[in-house]
Design a protein around this motif. Structure first.
Motif, PDB file in Angstrom:
ATOM      1  N   LEU A 187       0.843  -1.189   0.000  1.00  0.00           N
ATOM      2  CA  LEU A 187       0.000   0.000   0.000  1.00  0.00           C
ATOM      3  C   LEU A 187       0.882   1.242   0.000  1.00  0.00           C
ATOM      4  N   HIS A 188       0.753   2.074  -1.047  1.00  0.00           N
ATOM      5  CA  HIS A 188       1.492   3.325  -1.152  1.00  0.00           C
ATOM      6  C   HIS A 188       0.497   4.487  -1.114  1.00  0.00           C
ATOM      7  N   ILE A 189       0.719   5.408  -0.182  1.00  0.00           N
ATOM      8  CA  ILE A 189      -0.123   6.597  -0.053  1.00  0.00           C
ATOM      9  C   ILE A 189       0.710   7.818  -0.420  1.00  0.00           C
ATOM     10  N   ILE A 190       0.310   8.552  -1.450  1.00  0.00           N
ATOM     11  CA  ILE A 190       1.003   9.773  -1.857  1.00  0.00           C
ATOM     12  C   ILE A 190       0.047  10.933  -1.650  1.00  0.00           C
ATOM     13  N   ASP A 191       0.350  11.725  -0.637  1.00  0.00           N
ATOM     14  CA  ASP A 191      -0.566  12.774  -0.164  1.00  0.00           C
ATOM     15  C   ASP A 191      -0.054  14.159  -0.567  1.00  0.00           C
ATOM     16  N   ASP A 192      -0.903  15.151  -0.320  1.00  0.00           N
ATOM     17  CA  ASP A 192      -0.547  16.570  -0.494  1.00  0.00           C
ATOM     18  C   ASP A 192      -0.210  16.903  -1.940  1.00  0.00           C
ATOM     19  N   LEU A 193      -1.016  16.398  -2.861  1.00  0.00           N
ATOM     20  CA  LEU A 193      -0.842  16.714  -4.281  1.00  0.00           C
ATOM     21  C   LEU A 193      -1.787  17.840  -4.681  1.00  0.00           C
ATOM     22  N   THR A 194      -1.388  18.602  -5.675  1.00  0.00           N
ATOM     23  CA  THR A 194      -2.247  19.635  -6.252  1.00  0.00           C
ATOM     24  C   THR A 194      -2.494  19.295  -7.726  1.00  0.00           C
TER      25      THR A 194
ATOM     26  N   LYS B  11      -8.479  23.424  -4.907  1.00  0.00           N
ATOM     27  CA  LYS B  11      -8.945  24.750  -4.535  1.00  0.00           C
ATOM     28  C   LYS B  11     -10.308  24.999  -5.184  1.00  0.00           C
ATOM     29  N   PRO B  12     -11.056  25.998  -4.677  1.00  0.00           N
ATOM     30  CA  PRO B  12     -12.378  26.267  -5.264  1.00  0.00           C
ATOM     31  C   PRO B  12     -12.342  26.482  -6.777  1.00  0.00           C
ATOM     32  N   LYS B  13     -11.296  27.126  -7.275  1.00  0.00           N
ATOM     33  CA  LYS B  13     -11.217  27.357  -8.724  1.00  0.00           C
ATOM     34  C   LYS B  13     -10.995  26.050  -9.491  1.00  0.00           C
ATOM     35  N   ASP B  14     -10.331  25.069  -8.846  1.00  0.00           N
ATOM     36  CA  ASP B  14     -10.089  23.791  -9.505  1.00  0.00           C
ATOM     37  C   ASP B  14     -11.370  22.976  -9.640  1.00  0.00           C
ATOM     38  N   LEU B  15     -12.312  23.187  -8.716  1.00  0.00           N
ATOM     39  CA  LEU B  15     -13.556  22.420  -8.736  1.00  0.00           C
ATOM     40  C   LEU B  15     -14.467  22.840  -9.895  1.00  0.00           C
TER      41      LEU B  15
END
Length: 333
Positions: A201-208, A249-253
């Motif tokens: 199991l690999h978790i890669i977090d904090d991506l944009t 971010k809100p603009k990405d949604l």
């Protein structure tokens, strides 16, 4: 006459029938005596067997031999050799069971749903994707901060049967590396640590959204290893689960196709919905329970108002600081 005399003579040579009760008593004594003898002759066998039954780590055969002393060659005796063979066989059987045990994803996500609130649809989709019968499975958790993505990954780690196969990496943290080259160098270390026991199991977090193009690159690294293998391990058959966590971010949604097109076709996008003011109440209940805090009615109103101001930016994350600021620990009487 001769025939009758022959029959009588035959019966005279037969031994008298034994009592059934006496027969069973003698048999039982023989069994008990044999068991006691084996117990005395093979103490290491009993120790290894008890360790297997209790779920404790087994004593490797090499350790059993080492305990005899470096200069002691009594291991050549049939007693010690048999005990070591039994320990080795049971050690292998225990590890085989550990490595081949199944992971029931839907059951695991039912438990995760008790911790992650108001994301039933996302959790159901994630459970379905990770339950597929294939060696490589990958999902990308998409959503604004504070809606349960990292909490879901953390709960998945806790329910994972092979914790030694878990690797986590925060892509944009301060200590993650100066550039993408150093970051992928770290991920390459994960590749070398892949285990054939159970799943990885690999978790890669904090991506944009700006990091979306790293997903197909890392997927290709794993899939290429699976198809071609490596020089040191040969053909790779490890089972790998990769969970990517994107904070939007809100603009990405507003334009999700912009970043979804950069994802690999081997990775399924799982959308975590944005929270509304009504969701803060259940988040607050979970936070109070986890922190073992309590709030007065006035303090609860202030906490909810403060969290609502930051709802679009941080979701439920701001609740923790507000609870610690305005609440008080629950004391047991």
């Amino acid at each position: 006459m001769a025939r009758n005399h022959h029959r009588r003579s035959g019966r005279e040579h037969q031994s008298p029938p034994s009592s059934p009760l006496l027969y069973w008593i003698i048999s039982a004594l023989i069994v008990i005596g044999t068991s006691c003898l084996l117990y005395v002759l093979f103490p290491a066998q009993k120790s290894a067997h008890d360790g297997y039954q209790s779920g404790q780590p087994l004593v490797p055969a090499t350790r059993l031999l080492a305990e005899r002393g470096a200069g002691d060659h009594s291991w050549r005796d049939s007693e010690t050799a048999a005990a070591a063979a039994v320990a080795t066989a049971e050690e292998k059987a225990s590890r085989c069971h550990f490595c081949s045990q199944p992971m029931y994803m839907k059951n695991a996500f039912n438990q995760i749903g008790l911790q992650v609130q108001n994301q039933d649809r996302a959790l159901a989709q994630m459970a379905e994707e990770l339950s597929r019968n294939r060696n490589f499975r990958s999902v990308a958790l998409m959503g604004p901060p504070g809606v349960g993505k990292t909490m879901t990954a953390t709960a998945l780690i806790k329910s994972f049967p092979w914790p030694e196969n878990v690797r986590t990496y925060s892509w944009n943290s301060k200590g993650s590396g100066k550039d993408d080259v150093s970051k992928f160098r770290k991920l390459r270390e994960f590749m070398h640590d892949l285990s054939g026991c159970g799943m990885n199991l690999h978790i890669i977090d904090d991506l944009t959204v700006d990091n979306a193009d790293m997903v197909p690159i890392y997927n290709e690294m794993i899939l290429r290893r699976e198809s071609e293998g490596t020089k040191d391990k040969g053909t790779a058959s490890e089972k790998v689960i990769v969970v990517y966590i994107f904070n939007l971010k809100p603009k990405d949604l507003k334009n999700p196709l912009k970043y979804l097109q950069k994802l690999s076709p081997d990775t399924t996008s799982v959308a975590f919905r944005c929270f509304e003011p009504k969701d803060l109440k259940s988040c607050l209940e979970n936070e109070l329970k986890a922190a073992n805090y309590k709030l007065s009615e006035e303090a609860e109103i202030k906490v909810l108002e403060g969290a609502q101001q930051n709802l679009a930016v941080s979701g439920c994350k701001s609740l923790k600081a507000l609870v610690q600021q305005l609440g008080e620990p629950v004391t047991s009487n």
